[in-house]
Design a protein around this motif. Sequence first.
Motif, PDB file in Angstrom:
ATOM      1  N   ILE A 217       9.694 -17.833  23.159  1.00 37.26           N
ATOM      2  CA  ILE A 217      10.040 -16.742  22.029  1.00 37.26           C
ATOM      3  C   ILE A 217       9.346 -15.323  22.647  1.00 37.26           C
ATOM      4  CG2 ILE A 217      10.095 -15.738  19.592  1.00 37.26           C
ATOM      5  CD1 ILE A 217      11.807 -18.360  20.244  1.00 37.26           C
ATOM      6  N   VAL A 218       7.873 -15.608  22.672  1.00 33.67           N
ATOM      7  CA  VAL A 218       7.124 -14.126  23.061  1.00 33.67           C
ATOM      8  C   VAL A 218       7.544 -13.634  24.387  1.00 33.67           C
ATOM      9  CG1 VAL A 218       4.737 -13.570  23.635  1.00 33.67           C
ATOM     10  CG2 VAL A 218       5.042 -15.189  21.910  1.00 33.67           C
ATOM     11  N   THR A 219       7.663 -14.403  25.239  1.00 34.81           N
ATOM     12  CA  THR A 219       7.979 -13.785  26.580  1.00 34.81           C
ATOM     13  C   THR A 219       9.598 -13.469  26.794  1.00 34.81           C
ATOM     14  OG1 THR A 219       8.512 -15.971  27.638  1.00 34.81           O
ATOM     15  CG2 THR A 219       6.518 -15.029  27.879  1.00 34.81           C
TER      16      THR A 219
ATOM     17  N   TYR B 207      -3.456 -17.687  21.310  1.00 33.88           N
ATOM     18  CA  TYR B 207      -4.423 -17.405  20.338  1.00 33.88           C
ATOM     19  C   TYR B 207      -3.636 -17.090  19.191  1.00 33.88           C
ATOM     20  CZ  TYR B 207      -8.426 -16.126  23.319  1.00 33.88           C
ATOM     21  OH  TYR B 207      -9.575 -16.234  24.224  1.00 33.88           O
ATOM     22  N   GLN B 208      -2.186 -16.892  19.215  1.00 33.77           N
ATOM     23  CA  GLN B 208      -1.354 -16.983  18.039  1.00 33.77           C
ATOM     24  C   GLN B 208      -0.605 -18.172  17.687  1.00 33.77           C
ATOM     25  OE1 GLN B 208      -2.762 -14.807  15.721  1.00 33.77           O
ATOM     26  NE2 GLN B 208      -3.961 -14.109  17.209  1.00 33.77           N
TER      27      GLN B 208
ATOM     28  N   PHE C 102      -1.354 -10.061  29.279  1.00 30.59           N
ATOM     29  CA  PHE C 102      -2.518 -10.333  28.254  1.00 30.59           C
ATOM     30  C   PHE C 102      -1.810 -10.250  26.912  1.00 30.59           C
ATOM     31  CE2 PHE C 102      -5.411  -8.984  25.128  1.00 30.59           C
ATOM     32  CZ  PHE C 102      -6.468  -9.712  25.367  1.00 30.59           C
ATOM     33  N   VAL C 103      -0.800  -9.507  26.959  1.00 29.33           N
ATOM     34  CA  VAL C 103       0.004  -9.648  25.554  1.00 29.33           C
ATOM     35  C   VAL C 103       0.610 -10.754  25.380  1.00 29.33           C
ATOM     36  CG1 VAL C 103       1.599  -8.389  24.226  1.00 29.33           C
ATOM     37  CG2 VAL C 103       0.217  -6.879  25.384  1.00 29.33           C
ATOM     38  N   ASN C 104       1.373 -11.254  26.233  1.00 31.32           N
ATOM     39  CA  ASN C 104       2.232 -12.534  26.318  1.00 31.32           C
ATOM     40  C   ASN C 104       1.126 -13.726  26.014  1.00 31.32           C
ATOM     41  OD1 ASN C 104       4.792 -11.781  26.934  1.00 31.32           O
ATOM     42  ND2 ASN C 104       4.452 -11.859  29.257  1.00 31.32           N
ATOM     43  N   GLY C 105       0.130 -13.606  26.541  1.00 29.72           N
ATOM     44  CA  GLY C 105      -0.813 -14.754  26.455  1.00 29.72           C
ATOM     45  C   GLY C 105      -1.753 -14.867  25.095  1.00 29.72           C
ATOM     46  N   TRP C 106      -2.016 -13.531  24.770  1.00 29.90           N
ATOM     47  CA  TRP C 106      -2.475 -13.435  23.292  1.00 29.90           C
ATOM     48  C   TRP C 106      -1.650 -14.084  22.075  1.00 29.90           C
ATOM     49  CZ3 TRP C 106      -1.549 -10.717  18.707  1.00 29.90           C
ATOM     50  CH2 TRP C 106      -2.778 -10.719  17.751  1.00 29.90           C
ATOM     51  N   PHE C 107      -0.547 -13.636  22.221  1.00 33.27           N
ATOM     52  CA  PHE C 107       0.757 -14.134  21.251  1.00 33.27           C
ATOM     53  C   PHE C 107       0.851 -15.854  21.498  1.00 33.27           C
ATOM     54  CE2 PHE C 107       2.171  -9.872  20.758  1.00 33.27           C
ATOM     55  CZ  PHE C 107       2.182  -9.818  19.133  1.00 33.27           C
ATOM     56  N   SER C 108       0.984 -16.345  22.658  1.00 34.83           N
ATOM     57  CA  SER C 108       1.405 -17.623  22.901  1.00 34.83           C
ATOM     58  C   SER C 108       0.127 -18.410  22.628  1.00 34.83           C
ATOM     59  CB  SER C 108       2.100 -17.724  24.037  1.00 34.83           C
ATOM     60  OG  SER C 108       1.976 -16.949  25.035  1.00 34.83           O
TER      61      SER C 108
ATOM     62  N   LYS D 251      -8.573 -19.380  26.189  1.00 34.85           N
ATOM     63  CA  LYS D 251      -8.992 -18.541  27.334  1.00 34.85           C
ATOM     64  C   LYS D 251      -7.943 -19.113  28.482  1.00 34.85           C
ATOM     65  CE  LYS D 251     -12.980 -17.145  29.328  1.00 34.85           C
ATOM     66  NZ  LYS D 251     -14.525 -17.305  29.311  1.00 34.85           N
ATOM     67  N   VAL D 252      -8.153 -20.446  28.664  1.00 33.10           N
ATOM     68  CA  VAL D 252      -7.346 -20.967  29.843  1.00 33.10           C
ATOM     69  C   VAL D 252      -5.759 -20.407  29.626  1.00 33.10           C
ATOM     70  CG1 VAL D 252      -6.651 -22.793  31.065  1.00 33.10           C
ATOM     71  CG2 VAL D 252      -8.937 -22.514  30.447  1.00 33.10           C
ATOM     72  N   GLY D 253      -5.151 -20.788  28.463  1.00 38.86           N
ATOM     73  CA  GLY D 253      -4.015 -20.451  28.215  1.00 38.86           C
ATOM     74  C   GLY D 253      -3.642 -19.074  28.165  1.00 38.86           C
ATOM     75  N   LEU D 254      -4.363 -18.062  27.781  1.00 40.03           N
ATOM     76  CA  LEU D 254      -3.969 -16.530  28.003  1.00 40.03           C
ATOM     77  C   LEU D 254      -4.153 -16.102  29.464  1.00 40.03           C
ATOM     78  CD1 LEU D 254      -5.390 -13.781  25.838  1.00 40.03           C
ATOM     79  CD2 LEU D 254      -5.696 -13.519  28.302  1.00 40.03           C
TER      80      LEU D 254
END
Lengths: 341, 259
Positions: A143-145, A136-137, A128-134, A230-233
């Motif tokens: 980079i995020v992962t 939604y942000q 979820f954290v990975n998905g939220w940054f990539s 949402k799909v991306g997350l």
Amino acid sequence: MTPTKTATGAGTSRRVVTTRSARASAHIGRHAQTIAIAAVLVVLLIFFAFSADRFATTGNIFNLLRQIAPTLVVATAMTFVISTSGIDLSVGSTVALSGSLLAIVLQHGWNPTLALVAILALGALIGFVNGWFSSYQNIPPFIVTLAMLSIMRGTALRATEGYSTPIDGDLWIVQIGQGRIAGVPVPAILAVIIALVGWLVLTRTPFGRYVIGLGSNGESLRRAGVNTRKVGLTVYVLTGLAAAVAGVLIATRLSSGSSNAGSGFELEVITAVVLGGTSLFGGRASMLGTILGALTLGVIANGLVLLHVSPFYVQIVQGGILLLAIFANSKVWAKFGAIRK
Amino acid sequence: MTDQEAGRADRVVMRDIRKRYGMVDALRGVTLRVGPGEVVGLVGDNAAGKSTLMKVLAGAVVPDSGEIVFDGRPVAFASPKDARELGIEMVYQDLALCDDIDVAGNLFLGREPRRAGGMMLDVRRMHADARRHLDALNIRIPLTDIPVGGLSGGQRQAVAIARAVTFGPKLLILDEPTAALAVAEVETVLELIKTVSAQDVSVILITHRLQDLFRVCDRLCVMYEGTLRADLDARSTSLERLVSEIVAHDEEDKEGRRR
């Protein structure tokens, strides 16, 4: 555009014929790499069956399936992520963290069922954290992962202080890694079920359709009224969850949780997915290819060991096959005229 | 007529819409109204703000300020889905297709027929319905299971148009719908516009083919640098007048600067 009705009819049928052949070649082009990796796998299977005595035995095949089960589970989820043109580098660290924490909480006397649920929830949370940054942000998922890879590995090392934590062999949870149902190892059964569900979701559900659409043209998908964020997350939640499952599989198989588990695991998973023909640029995915890719990697590792070749060659051969597969994909198969990316 | 009365009679009213992209003032307070069954031609030079204004109406761009009244009710679109649910459909200039997804899939993108309690795609019904819809619009795409990336420009455009008109829109926005079409296909689209507007569907048409505008439009709205500068009756306006409104409507201004 022809004025008379008869001519129009002839024109349409002629067009159907040409389009059918175009469709056939597009079809072959889109699946060229899946076909190629299937051929490579068959060649490898024949080669090892004749050169390594114990390769083609039921026991060894089951052993091989058990070995690749964690890779296959995470590769199934990674196929979704890569189809959206994303990437998740943090899965190896999540494997280490979930395995280590599982062993630690069991040692503290947690109920195994509760521990399992908690570990899976943790994996989903990391995703979820990975998905939220990539998603939604809009921070590049690479980079995020990559950051999460570092954070999770560090957390695992901190939690275990670098030591392996044993898991009591009498607990039922150990059966996830070591048990057999009708002679077939449980991890192999789990991995096959997860891969089949993944295939079903990717090809037969609206979510799977949106995953492909997101990788193909995210803005078009958004304008079609789909909640693309949402799909991306969700795809990252899937890889996080799958990595936790893999962590549990590995820890229970070895009866030990180690913070060093799963190093380089993310690259093996990505290799399996890319070998199978899923495009790193998104939009093109093959779950069957992913399964074949994971099998190919497993067969190389298993076969070379049985041949008493130095294990150091395993990575060299795996890397070589990856390079060849991508080369073939971009050069040899391009003449089929499929959409190239 | 007061504003409120106008709001009730109109299909859609956009009032004082503004949108800024960094240093660029894309829309500087545009007001546009379209009645039910009315066909409005939206014209203007490149970068006049036509596409941005229409994206605002379709929910694809959220404006900085301004209000939209649809069928007498004030609405605010957070996403294209909101606009779609009210019956606003748009054919985008870039078509907004997913090249890797097949014809039927693109036609139903975002509203796929489902089965098994909404869990699964009803692929068979999707292809059957796609065939029906395409045939009804005289669009000749023989196979609905090839990726749209493999189609010709005209076919792709036809898919985009079919997607917009198939699901019973109340307001249809066409942004350069005929750019990649052959002559006979353009005729089909113009006929289509007449047919849907006769069924009380409002149409906003953006096109550079000015001769088409006079054949189907009731009103012509001219945009210039992010503002709406002229609202003309299509029946009483000449092509020369329209062209002068688009390119040289501030003749005196230019003359003045030249000297």
